[in-house]
Design an enzyme around this catalytic site. Structure first.
Site, PDB file in Angstrom:
ATOM      1  N   ASP A 185       8.525  21.920  63.327  1.00 37.15           N
ATOM      2  CA  ASP A 185       8.383  23.136  63.163  1.00 37.15           C
ATOM      3  C   ASP A 185       7.475  23.720  64.605  1.00 37.15           C
ATOM      4  O   ASP A 185       6.189  23.028  64.299  1.00 37.15           O
ATOM      5  CB  ASP A 185       7.451  23.354  61.988  1.00 37.15           C
ATOM      6  N   GLU A 219       2.655  31.880  66.595  1.00 34.37           N
ATOM      7  CA  GLU A 219       3.155  31.907  65.095  1.00 34.37           C
ATOM      8  C   GLU A 219       2.251  31.021  64.329  1.00 34.37           C
ATOM      9  O   GLU A 219       2.103  31.798  63.148  1.00 34.37           O
ATOM     10  CB  GLU A 219       4.640  31.537  65.316  1.00 34.37           C
TER      11      GLU A 219
END
Length: 346
Positions: A185, A219
């Site tokens: 991720d 993010e």
């Protein structure tokens, strides 16, 4: 298919080897910029340090954007203790027990120093209640792999409060097709986008619309690709992990298409188009809802941008821990996105 798979995995291995907790992403952005420059792809850096690559299409009035983020979870030095151990402050959202025992690097202005993340009460032969102590920022600390006995010794190395701490990725590619590493991720998705750009150039693919590839760098702290978006963008697709767990549809062998996350539903017609493209091209997929999740696409919508937003990505188990995916999922995600960028807009 094998060629695509090998290129994606090669990129993923390189990306995971470069430390990039949110706020410490300059090196990995330069790496990606250099990879794309070799291919002749036009890129530019935003003021926030993100990287945008652009492929001109037949239609430049209507444009698309794909995003993947290169920033990861990590930490900062919060305090230097009197015994030379370091207390930490989290970067991103994870559980301390997911990094207990992990190797790390302390990035000082002078040098990088190896360390290990441990409980203060790590030794069961010393601390009777070692297993019962809470895993939190009070008890978790870094043991620096240098001869330091006190705070002054640590300061003498050049380590200061505010220095970044990255976690060892421990990348492994297995014969079974599984890949396990920290920071899949979202480096798995970024590796897919890098190879998409290579494939477009190598195969001389003419895209119907000008398409931007946004490699974001904030993010994990909530404001990645929510600025520097061209006004002509009408469709915006975040490429990020599919979250796996009890009650989830996502698997490590499919591309996950998100219908809704904590920000609310994604654009219905765009989601339906992804499903249609997957079925039409015999791509393994699952539609899923991520209850505790936000993406660069949802951040951009919150920032006030007016476009259709979607979210797809490889299935990864378990999120924000020592993660695993399968080459099946990487390839399905790659093929879905390649089909999407060559399809007509909604």
């Amino acid at each position: 298919m094998q060629k695509n798979n090998n290129y994606i995995i090669d990129h993923l291995k390189q990306l995971t080897s470069i430390p990039s907790p949110s706020g410490y992403t300059k090196e990995i952005m330069k790496y990606c910029e250099n990879v794309l420059r070799v291919k002749g792809v036009n890129t530019y850096m935003t003021n926030k340090g993100a990287l945008i690559a652009t492929i001109k299409g037949a239609d430049e009035e209507k444009q698309r954007m794909l995003t993947a983020h290169l920033d990861t979870l990590g930490a900062m030095v919060k305090e230097i203790k009197s015994d030379g151990k370091l207390k930490l402050s989290m970067i991103g959202g994870f559980m301390w027990n997911s990094v207990e025992g992990e190797y790390c690097i302390v990035h000082s202005n002078n040098a990088d120093y190896s360390g290990t993340i441990l409980m203060e009460q790590a030794s069961v032969h010393v601390y009777r209640n070692a297993t019962e102590e809470k895993r939190d920022d009070t008890n978790i600390e870094v043991r620096v792999d240098e001869q330091v006995k006190n705070r002054e010794d640590v300061l003498g190395l050049g380590i200061e409060v505010g220095d970044f701490v990255s976690f060892a990725p421990r990348f492994e590619q297995l014969d079974s097709g599984y890949i396990k590493s920290r920071h899949l991720d979202d480096k798995a998705s970024a590796a897919i986008l890098l190879h998409m750009l290579e494939d477009i150039i190598d195969e001389q693919i003419q895209l119907p619309y000008t398409t931007h590839f946004f490699f974001s760098n904030n993010e994990e702290i909530g404001y990645g690709a929510n600025a520097s978006i061209p006004d002509a963008v009408e469709e915006y697709v975040a490429v990020d992990m599919g979250a796996i767990g009890d009650g989830q549809a996502s698997t490590e062998h499919d591309v996950s298409i998100c219908a809704k996350d904590s920000s609310g539903p994604y654009h219905l017609e765009l989601k339906n188009q992804m499903v249609h493209l997957a079925e039409e091209n015999q791509i393994g997929y699952k539609v899923d809802i991520y209850p505790f999740y936000g993406s660069d696409a949802s951040a951009a919508i919150r920032a006030g941008f007016d476009f259709k937003h979607g979210l797809v990505g490889p299935g990864i188990d378990p999120s924000h821990s020592y993660e695993r995916t399968h080459t099946d999922s990487l390839i399905h995600t790659f093929h879905l996105l390649m089909s999407y960028i060559q399809a007509e807009m909604i």
